[in-house]
Motif scaffolding. Structure first.
Motif, PDB file in Angstrom:
ATOM      1  N   VAL A  10       0.848  -1.182   0.000  1.00  0.00           N
ATOM      2  CA  VAL A  10       0.000   0.000   0.000  1.00  0.00           C
ATOM      3  C   VAL A  10       0.889   1.240   0.000  1.00  0.00           C
ATOM      4  N   ASN A  13      -0.354   6.866   1.684  1.00  0.00           N
ATOM      5  CA  ASN A  13      -1.669   7.504   1.786  1.00  0.00           C
ATOM      6  C   ASN A  13      -2.822   6.582   1.407  1.00  0.00           C
ATOM      7  N   GLY A  14      -2.591   5.260   1.432  1.00  0.00           N
ATOM      8  CA  GLY A  14      -3.691   4.311   1.406  1.00  0.00           C
ATOM      9  C   GLY A  14      -4.185   3.768   0.079  1.00  0.00           C
ATOM     10  N   PRO A 154      -8.481   2.274  -3.198  1.00  0.00           N
ATOM     11  CA  PRO A 154      -8.164   2.342  -1.772  1.00  0.00           C
ATOM     12  C   PRO A 154      -7.861   0.965  -1.179  1.00  0.00           C
ATOM     13  N   VAL A 155      -7.034   0.954  -0.151  1.00  0.00           N
ATOM     14  CA  VAL A 155      -6.624  -0.297   0.487  1.00  0.00           C
ATOM     15  C   VAL A 155      -7.812  -1.074   1.040  1.00  0.00           C
TER      16      VAL A 155
END
Length: 187
Positions: A10, A13-14, A154-155
């Protein structure tokens, strides 16, 4: 019964992929292009689960349809479940099972195929979120790279509060920060 593990690289910042669904940002980080025993990736996982975007990216990146012999390098002899609403191509000799519908409905088949072993969720984040929603996520392991992206995938696009996560490991691995959390089951 084995654990269901989300283990992913990741950005700080995700993001797990950029806005073009590429992981090229990861391969540009020193140590990011090859798996590492230091990351503790679940290589002993009996089954791999991924979404169609991840699956199609790996097929293209590794040119697996034209070179099916490379499948073993990417997946070994593991059964791969792909969540999709479409019929996708499968490299010759690969054991890929296309599934659709709610994660909850597919869980018995996935667990049966794992035969008590661990299940590795490769991504994407929305699919992992569906496992979380089904209370079927045991571990979140992240290797945070020194990269910031301006958007992408996004993660894990869910709100998960600290009462549901217990930190079990935090350490530096080369340029990466390795974080491992146990997911606390709902009461």
């Amino acid at each position: 019964m084995g654990q269901i593990i989300y283990d992913s690289a990741v950005t700080i910042n995700g993001w797990i992929a950029d806005s073009e669904n590429s992981l090229q940002w990861l391969f540009e980080v020193a140590g990011g292009s090859e798996p590492s025993d230091d990351f503790g990736l679940p290589e002993d996982a009996a089954v791999i689960v991924e979404g169609s975007t991840t699956y199609e990216w790996v097929l293209a990146q590794e040119n697996l349809l034209e070179h099916p012999e490379r499948w073993r390098d990417a997946y070994g002899d593991k059964i791969v479940f792909v969540f999709t609403t479409r019929q996708l191509p499968v490299p010759e000799g690969a054991e890929v099972r296309m599934v659709s519908g709610p994660v909850q409905d597919a869980l018995p088949s996935i667990r049966s195929a794992a035969r008590g072993g661990d299940i590795w969720l490769m991504g994407g984040g929305e699919l992992v979120g569906q496992f979380y929603d089904a209370d079927a996520l045991d571990v979140i392991a992240l290797s945070a790279a020194p990269v910031f992206l301006d958007g992408g995938a996004p993660v894990l696009p869910r709100r998960i509060e600290s009462d549901r996560l217990r930190l079990v490991e935090a350490r530096a691995v080369g340029q990466f920060a390795r974080l491992v959390y146990q997911v606390i089951p709902r009461q």
